[in-house]
Write a protein that holds these residues in place. Structure first.
Motif, PDB file in Angstrom:
ATOM      1  N   LYS A   4      46.136  18.343  12.891  1.00  0.00           N
ATOM      2  CA  LYS A   4      46.309  19.057  11.626  1.00  0.00           C
ATOM      3  C   LYS A   4      47.421  20.106  11.755  1.00  0.00           C
ATOM      4  CE  LYS A   4      43.649  22.443  10.287  1.00  0.00           C
ATOM      5  NZ  LYS A   4      42.509  23.259   9.821  1.00  0.00           N
ATOM      6  N   GLN A   5      47.413  20.834  12.862  1.00  0.00           N
ATOM      7  CA  GLN A   5      48.465  21.831  13.074  1.00  0.00           C
ATOM      8  C   GLN A   5      49.841  21.165  13.148  1.00  0.00           C
ATOM      9  OE1 GLN A   5      46.735  23.584  16.657  1.00  0.00           O
ATOM     10  NE2 GLN A   5      46.600  25.560  15.609  1.00  0.00           N
ATOM     11  N   TYR A   8      50.972  20.240   9.689  1.00  0.00           N
ATOM     12  CA  TYR A   8      51.407  21.462   9.000  1.00  0.00           C
ATOM     13  C   TYR A   8      52.807  21.861   9.469  1.00  0.00           C
ATOM     14  CZ  TYR A   8      46.719  22.435   7.100  1.00  0.00           C
ATOM     15  OH  TYR A   8      45.541  22.387   6.405  1.00  0.00           O
ATOM     16  N   TYR A  34      48.917  31.240   8.652  1.00  0.00           N
ATOM     17  CA  TYR A  34      47.966  31.537   9.730  1.00  0.00           C
ATOM     18  C   TYR A  34      48.010  30.444  10.801  1.00  0.00           C
ATOM     19  CZ  TYR A  34      43.514  31.829  12.184  1.00  0.00           C
ATOM     20  OH  TYR A  34      42.546  31.882  13.154  1.00  0.00           O
ATOM     21  N   GLU A  35      48.015  29.188  10.375  1.00  0.00           N
ATOM     22  CA  GLU A  35      48.041  28.077  11.329  1.00  0.00           C
ATOM     23  C   GLU A  35      49.339  28.063  12.125  1.00  0.00           C
ATOM     24  OE1 GLU A  35      45.772  26.131  12.314  1.00  0.00           O
ATOM     25  OE2 GLU A  35      44.218  26.481  10.819  1.00  0.00           O
ATOM     26  N   LYS A  38      49.084  30.828  14.657  1.00  0.00           N
ATOM     27  CA  LYS A  38      48.128  30.411  15.682  1.00  0.00           C
ATOM     28  C   LYS A  38      48.770  29.428  16.651  1.00  0.00           C
ATOM     29  CE  LYS A  38      43.556  28.236  16.107  1.00  0.00           C
ATOM     30  NZ  LYS A  38      42.450  27.592  15.339  1.00  0.00           N
ATOM     31  N   LEU A  39      49.560  28.488  16.113  1.00  0.00           N
ATOM     32  CA  LEU A  39      50.228  27.493  16.955  1.00  0.00           C
ATOM     33  C   LEU A  39      51.242  28.163  17.873  1.00  0.00           C
ATOM     34  CD1 LEU A  39      50.587  24.482  17.606  1.00  0.00           C
ATOM     35  CD2 LEU A  39      52.246  24.344  15.728  1.00  0.00           C
TER      36      LEU A  39
END
Length: 289
Positions: A4-5, A8, A34-35, A38-39
């Protein structure tokens, strides 16, 4: 890091904007930002440079984008294949084809494959031979239809006979004899070349001491032929492409240069897990003759 990341991140890389990427993914902007953050924290490096209106990839981001597109393609291919087999659809076969081999793709044999596996899914991906090699290496394609030169380490190969180039010449740019021409004949003429041919073409002209004048560079040899049809210069394309390309009223002359001949080939990984669909596809494609 999860799929998913990566999806994105691919959207951000291709849209060059967080807002546009969020719109493409049908989510709001805050969770996407946010993602991404985070990545970047997980990988320990900055992936994008944030500007007032757009984002651009860092060098690390470019590497991740290249790997992510392959990983996502592999994941989707696995999903399709498992789903098709699980539901009795017959499986999926993906064939990567160099556009320069388009005139050799045996459509009648692909029809035979369809008759043998009426519920199977056949996917065709087009790219120049180096791109097909990458897709094959990443298990995104099962079979490649490519042209020499390429590295055959770890591959099974079935080579067709060597094939010359032909020159598609508008009347205003005609050179050479009635049915053939040489590298020397083409010296100084406006050449329309496809990108993967350029290294070998430059070498051939250098050996003869002739002047190579490439005025148009394209990715697909079929495009080169179309531009020649409009009088933009002389296109150099594999002879078999004449079967599938409308060259109009141009002169067609074989280029007498052994160094620029190439051999089409059907290739696959030596360690490929062989399903009935895969084995039948290989057998039907043969050596493209």
């Amino acid at each position: 890091m999860n799929l998913k990341q990566l999806e994105y991140f691919i959207a951000i890389a291709e849209e060059h904007q967080i807002t546009a990427a969020a719109r493409r993914l049908h989510i709001s902007q805050p969770p996407l930002s946010y993602e991404l953050a985070k990545l970047e924290k997980e990988l320990g490096c900055q992936l994008v440079v944030r500007g007032p209106r757009s984002v651009s990839l860092t060098e690390a981001g470019k590497v991740l984008y290249d790997r992510a597109t392959h990983l996502i393609a592999m994941a989707h291919a696995a999903e399709r294949e498992v789903a098709s087999v699980g539901t009795g659809a017959g499986g999926t076969i993906t064939i990567g084809v160099d556009p320069g081999c388009s005139g050799l793709m045996p459509q009648d044999r692909l029809l035979d494959l369809r008759r043998s596996f009426p519920n199977a899914e056949i996917e065709i991906r087009e790219a120049a031979t180096p791109g097909i090699m990458d897709l094959l290496d990443g298990s995104i394609t099962d079979i490649g239809v490519v042209r020499t030169p390429f590295k055959s380490d770890g591959l099974r190969c079935r080579f067709a006979a060597a094939e010359p180039l032909v020159a598609v010449m508008p009347p205003d740019h005609e050179v050479g004899e009635e049915a053939s021409c040489t590298v020397d004949d083409l010296a100084g003429s406006p050449i329309i070349a496809y990108r993967s041919l350029l290294p070998e073409l430059s070498k051939a002209f250098e050996v003869t001491g002739s002047s190579l004048r490439v005025t148009t560079l394209v990715d697909d040899p079929r495009t080169a032929a179309l531009w020649a049809r409009e009088g933009m210069g002389i296109a150099l394309i594999p002879r078999s492409l004449l079967r599938v390309t409308d060259t109009g009223e141009q002169f067609i002359k074989e280029l007498a240069c052994r160094e620029l001949e190439s051999r089409p080939a059907v290739i696959w990984k030596a360690q490929h897990a062989a399903s009935d669909l895969f084995r039948t596809a290989i057998a039907l494609l043969g050596d493209l003759s």
